[in-house]
Design a protein around this motif. Structure first.
Motif, PDB file in Angstrom:
ATOM      1  N   LYS A   1       0.867  -1.174   0.000  1.00  0.00           N
ATOM      2  CA  LYS A   1       0.000   0.000   0.000  1.00  0.00           C
ATOM      3  C   LYS A   1       0.902   1.222   0.000  1.00  0.00           C
ATOM      4  O   LYS A   1       1.961   1.200   0.616  1.00  0.00           O
ATOM      5  CB  LYS A   1      -0.889   0.027   1.251  1.00  0.00           C
ATOM      6  CG  LYS A   1      -1.877  -1.116   1.323  1.00  0.00           C
ATOM      7  CD  LYS A   1      -2.687  -1.087   2.616  1.00  0.00           C
ATOM      8  CE  LYS A   1      -3.473  -2.389   2.775  1.00  0.00           C
ATOM      9  NZ  LYS A   1      -3.988  -2.612   4.122  1.00  0.00           N
TER      10      LYS A   1
ATOM     11  N   ARG B   1       6.583   1.342   6.568  1.00  0.00           N
ATOM     12  CA  ARG B   1       6.100   0.521   7.662  1.00  0.00           C
ATOM     13  C   ARG B   1       7.145  -0.560   7.907  1.00  0.00           C
ATOM     14  O   ARG B   1       7.610  -1.218   6.973  1.00  0.00           O
ATOM     15  CB  ARG B   1       4.777  -0.153   7.314  1.00  0.00           C
ATOM     16  CG  ARG B   1       4.287  -1.056   8.438  1.00  0.00           C
ATOM     17  CD  ARG B   1       3.037  -1.816   8.072  1.00  0.00           C
ATOM     18  NE  ARG B   1       2.598  -2.659   9.174  1.00  0.00           N
ATOM     19  CZ  ARG B   1       1.864  -3.761   9.023  1.00  0.00           C
ATOM     20  NH1 ARG B   1       1.456  -4.126   7.826  1.00  0.00           N
ATOM     21  NH2 ARG B   1       1.518  -4.477  10.067  1.00  0.00           N
TER      22      ARG B   1
ATOM     23  N   HIS C   1      -8.240  -4.322  16.048  1.00  0.00           N
ATOM     24  CA  HIS C   1      -7.725  -4.184  14.678  1.00  0.00           C
ATOM     25  C   HIS C   1      -7.925  -5.534  13.998  1.00  0.00           C
ATOM     26  O   HIS C   1      -7.176  -6.483  14.246  1.00  0.00           O
ATOM     27  CB  HIS C   1      -6.244  -3.788  14.702  1.00  0.00           C
ATOM     28  CG  HIS C   1      -5.608  -3.745  13.338  1.00  0.00           C
ATOM     29  ND1 HIS C   1      -5.225  -2.573  12.733  1.00  0.00           N
ATOM     30  CD2 HIS C   1      -5.305  -4.733  12.458  1.00  0.00           C
ATOM     31  CE1 HIS C   1      -4.716  -2.838  11.534  1.00  0.00           C
ATOM     32  NE2 HIS C   1      -4.746  -4.159  11.352  1.00  0.00           N
TER      33      HIS C   1
ATOM     34  N   GLU D   1      -2.755   3.673   8.624  1.00  0.00           N
ATOM     35  CA  GLU D   1      -1.352   3.478   9.019  1.00  0.00           C
ATOM     36  C   GLU D   1      -0.436   4.386   8.207  1.00  0.00           C
ATOM     37  O   GLU D   1       0.542   4.915   8.717  1.00  0.00           O
ATOM     38  CB  GLU D   1      -0.950   2.007   8.808  1.00  0.00           C
ATOM     39  CG  GLU D   1      -1.589   1.053   9.820  1.00  0.00           C
ATOM     40  CD  GLU D   1      -1.512  -0.421   9.407  1.00  0.00           C
ATOM     41  OE1 GLU D   1      -2.008  -0.761   8.310  1.00  0.00           O
ATOM     42  OE2 GLU D   1      -0.974  -1.227  10.169  1.00  0.00           O
TER      43      GLU D   1
END
Ligand code: ADP
Ligand code: UVW
Ligand code: MG
Length: 386
Positions: free
Chosen positions: A18, A75, A192, A368
């Motif tokens: 992503k 990330r 989550h 995120e």
């Protein structure tokens, strides 16, 4: 000269990449996208996925060679005991992440590939790693330690690290905003629920417990991962079943959870199968929900007072049925879902609890990438001021 304020974020997951390009001057999201199904034909590996990200950005006139880019944020999943804050990436940092691969075999290799490709393309730019484990580093020892021999645990760095921290941090803060309160004044349980899934108990903005452990395998039932087990299951499968350690690893990480129970890991498909009376899908759903409810109860007790239970990530944001089942029959705990609000579709943070519910129930879409962009820009701004 005007300062560059754009941050590109790469979230290289186990089977997807992503990305978002965000202008930190005004928070504008200039580009966002997703490359899925890495390893299945059209996109053979993460390097190919990153090529197509670079291509898409180039085609939109925002190529990786742009002078407007201030930094690239990545990330990073496992930071071990060392990385508890956003970190400027160097060769040495990449090496340390490589050493942590055994503790996040589905994730750290993908993160590292993303970092290596991006550093090759823009060696001049600051690149920052934002770790999933960082938000959980504040957990008290009573929650972080496993009850095994202390010397053995310390020798092998065996403890609860927790994951999805960037999401738990972002979502718990957005929940406080939704309630019109300061983060310091609210206690929330964050659920989550994506392909990987974890719960956390956040007290006044600080994580006090979370369901994932040494690796992202512990805790909730997930798409392909088992979550909690009696550790003796592994010994039994090895000693009596004759499975090798690698076979057990593959079983628990890739062939368990929803996919192991019913053959599907997508909650949409499970919903469809249940609607036509499929008993295997029904049981898989019930096991998933039973585990989830156990964690809600456990974290209720850990926190003592709960202001909100919050659902986020792919399943949490979209699966109406999961929220209904997880929150049913909890009136005695002050938790009441409003079925109509819960069934309404929206991309915005929202309350789905009934007017009489003492505890708010909320759906807060996670982001995120936005959180990583903020932490990345924060780090380089600080570095420039000094
Ligand atoms: N409309 C929907 N209804 C129910 N479940 C959904 C829906 N959309 C996505 N999901 C679930 O969300 C999962 C993906 O969540 P996501 O947070 O994107 O996962 P990850 O980041 O771990 O890849 C899918 O596997 C599916 O189970
Ligand atoms: C840590 C983890 O499980 O991440 P994901 O949900 O992206 O697989
Ligand atoms: Mg995810």
């Amino acid at each position: 000269m005007t300062r560059a304020t754009r941050v590109l974020v790469l979230n290289s997951g186990s089977s997807s990449v992503k990305y978002q390009l965000i202008d930190m001057a005004d928070g504008a999201r200039l580009a966002a996208g997703l490359v899925e199904r890495i390893g299945e034909g059209a996109v053979p590996d993460h390097a190919a996925a990153l090529d197509s990200v670079a291509e898409a950005l180039g085609a939109a006139g925002m190529g990786l060679d742009s002078p407007d880019l201030a930094a690239i944020g990545h990330r990073a999943v496992h930071g071990g005991t060392r990385f508890t804050a956003p970190t400027l990436i160097t060769d040495e940092v990449v090496q340390a992440m490589r050493e942590l691969i055994p503790l996040a075999p589905l994730h750290n290799p993908a993160n590292i590939t993303g970092i290596e490709v991006a550093r090759k393309l823009r060696p001049d730019l600051p690149q920052v790693a934002v770790f999933d484990t960082a938000f959980h580093a504040a957990m008290p020892e009573s929650a972080a330690r496993y009850a095994i021999d202390t010397a053995t645990a310390d020798r092998w760095s065996v403890r609860r690290y927790g994951f999805h921290g960037t999401s738990h941090q972002y979502v718990s803060r957005r929940t406080a905003e939704l309630l019109g309160k300061s983060p310091e004044s609210v206690n929330v349980i964050v659920l989550h629920l994506g392909n990987g899934a974890s719960a956390s108990a956040v007290a006044g903005g600080v994580c006090v417990d979370t369901s994932m452990g040494l690796t992202p395998l512990e805790g909730l039932v997930m798409g392909t991962r088992s979550g909690d087990l009696d550790p003796a299951v592994l010994l039994h499968l090895h000693r009596v079943g004759g499975l090798s350690v690698d076979e057990i690893d593959d079983l628990l990480n890739r062939r368990s959870g929803l996919v192991g129970l019913c053959g599907d890991n997508d909650m949409r498909e499970i919903d469809r199968r249940i609607a036509v009376g499929d008993q295997r899908a029904r049981l898989a759903f019930d096991i998933y929900i039973h585990r989830l409810r156990k964690y809600v109860g456990a974290y209720y007790a850990v926190l003592g007072r709960v202001d909100a239970v919050v659902f986020t990530a792919g399943v949490g944001e979209n699966a109406v049925s999961v929220r209904v089942a997880a929150m049913s029959g909890l009136e005695a705990l002050g938790i009441e879902l409003d079925r109509t609000l819960n069934a309404a579709r929206s991309r915005e943070p929202r309350l789905v609890s009934g007017a009489g519910s003492r505890v708010a129930v909320a759906v807060v879409p996670t982001d995120e990438e936005l959180e990583i962009a903020g932490q990345t820009f924060g780090l380089i701004e600080n570095a420039q001021e000094r």
